[in-house]
Design a protein around this motif. Structure first.
Motif, short mmCIF file in Angstrom:
data_model
loop_
_atom_site.label_atom_id
_atom_site.label_comp_id
_atom_site.label_asym_id
_atom_site.label_seq_id
_atom_site.Cartn_x
_atom_site.Cartn_y
_atom_site.Cartn_z
N ASP A 1 0.82 -1.22 0.00
CA ASP A 1 0.00 0.00 0.00
C ASP A 1 0.84 1.27 0.00
OD1 ASP A 1 -2.26 -1.65 0.23
OD2 ASP A 1 -2.06 -1.70 2.42
N SER B 1 0.69 3.90 -3.10
CA SER B 1 -0.60 4.59 -3.29
C SER B 1 -0.87 5.55 -2.14
CB SER B 1 -1.74 3.58 -3.47
OG SER B 1 -1.87 2.79 -2.32
N HIS C 1 1.24 8.65 -2.75
CA HIS C 1 0.66 9.49 -3.81
C HIS C 1 -0.57 10.26 -3.31
CE1 HIS C 1 3.43 8.75 -6.95
NE2 HIS C 1 3.23 7.45 -6.97
N GLU C 2 -1.28 9.66 -2.36
CA GLU C 2 -2.48 10.32 -1.84
C GLU C 2 -2.13 11.55 -1.00
OE1 GLU C 2 -6.23 8.40 0.33
OE2 GLU C 2 -5.13 7.00 -0.96
#
Lengths: 274, 274
Positions: free
Chosen positions: B56, B59, B62-63
């Motif tokens: 994870d 991602s 990037h969030e």
């Protein structure tokens, strides 16, 4: 009881001559440079034990086998059992193979395992050795030469091969234990330590154990099959297949996994404390 | 100083939140179910630490990356460094990667190694973390993300692969640890123990470490080359070539071999005493 040890001046020969002396035997030690010759030891002993390097075992057995009669017991201490037992059976003697699962540095047989592969002997012969070794604190495992060599192809063959493979891979990659020193993790340290330990020892002994066990190639073939399957999952990035492989092996190892975790916790604690 | 830990409710997150609290930081813990959201932690903290499962990590980075500014420090605790660091560099924050070489069961960072891969930060940032971790007893190794992943492909990748390979080979051969129990040798017991220990743990974690490190395939390819060369010697019964391979690796390992023998003597003594 008179016991002759051929190769009795080597490490294992000396260790077992103490074992038989402690059991009250008269021990004849025959090496290449002793006054007592191999022939003397073979002719004069009730029990004849072959304790020479693996690669010499068969030729030494063939040399002394013709001198032995039915009243005698012939045994060996080699890490392999199929071919030494087969060679010993060319004599007229009663025959039993042994594999001490330890090196001469162990000092005594207390707490160690000795595998016995009776070939042509009676119940009493087997009982005799079993009692003798167990009285001095060893565990005796009785099996056939075939089963012994099959198990050793995994227990010694695969383990030694993996150690030589780890070191050989690092060497081919140009990465030494010193290069990895500042990234150390305890499990990696234990694994490279086992490889380093093996490399500190006699190359001929390990080459012999790997090359002379007829069951090793089949084990390595299966290992290669597993290698291709598992590395294929890694190369494809197939995490699900790898997790399934992992879980199938966990199931196969069963309750050993939890036991192993407890045991290795202690080993890892040792490593961290150094 | 305010430190936000995203994934702070997991084992590693909790361990590091203690580390930062002990160093006098105000710690914001943001998990999936905490009142403090990831966004809160990202916006309000001087230091933002990503502590989520490997798969994870990218991602999640990037969030939160678009929420960060130059005045902030962004770091992660993932076992890989090239791709997390690359993802963190999409933010405006100063960036540094960390890899704690231990699991959350270690309890504290005392006596453990933390690898740091500074990417876009100044000397003071690096010194700040180094002092903080070293004051609590950890060793800090500073390197690049590339070099880290290359070393981990050996230290974690090859070691974990070998453990999964050993268990997978035994399973494919139909031989379980229980079958080998009565033939035990300490080194074999340690090696199967390490495999069993790994199998007792999280399959996803190990699948991720193997599948997501871009350097692992090259290491496995070299391992395969070594496998074919060494098993070829065994299959041909070429003891001399095998002894040469053995001696070349002994030379490559150098003085580590003697050290390893002493260390493993202690481990083996532990095994024999159980």
């Amino acid at each position: 009881m008179k016991t002759g040890i051929i190769g009795g001046t080597g490490g294992m020969g000396r260790l077992f001559s103490e074992v038989f002396k402690k059991a009250g035997h008269e021990v004849l030690i025959a090496g290449r440079k002793t006054e007592i010759t191999w022939e003397d030891a073979a002719r004069l002993s009730d029990i004849v034990i072959i304790s020479v390097p693996i690669r010499d075992t068969i030729s030494v057995i063939h040399e002394i086998a013709p001198l032995l009669g039915e009243h005698q017991l012939l045994a060996d201490l080699t890490s392999l059992k199929i071919s030494p037992v087969k060679a010993m059976l060319t004599s007229k003697a009663r025959v039993i193979g042994f594999h001490p699962m330890f090196g001469p540095t162990a000092g005594t047989i207390r707490g160690q395992t000795i595998v016995a592969t009776p070939a042509r002997c009676n119940e009493d012969d087997l009982r005799f050795f079993k009692d003798l070794f167990e009285e001095q604190g060893a565990r005796v495992t009785i099996t056939t030469a075939d089963e012994h060599d099959r198990m050793m192809a995994v227990i010694q063959g695969l383990t030694h091969f993996k150690a030589i493979l780890l070191a050989g891979t690092m060497r081919r990659l140009g990465i030494s234990p010193a290069d990895t020193e500042s990234y150390i993790s305890p499990v990696y340290r234990i694994e490279t330590g086992i490889a380093g330990r093996l490399l500190a020892q006699n190359p001929e002994l390990y080459a012999d154990i790997l090359c002379m066990n007829p069951q090793v190639p089949a084990v390595l073939e299966m290992c290669h099959k597993a290698f291709l399957e598992i590395s294929g999952m890694v190369n494809k990035g197939d995490k699900d297949a790898l997790a399934r492989e992992f879980l199938a092996s966990r199931e196969w190892y069963g309750s050993f996994c939890e036991l192993a975790q407890k045991e290795t916790d202690l080993l890892i604690q040792e490593m961290v404390n150094w």
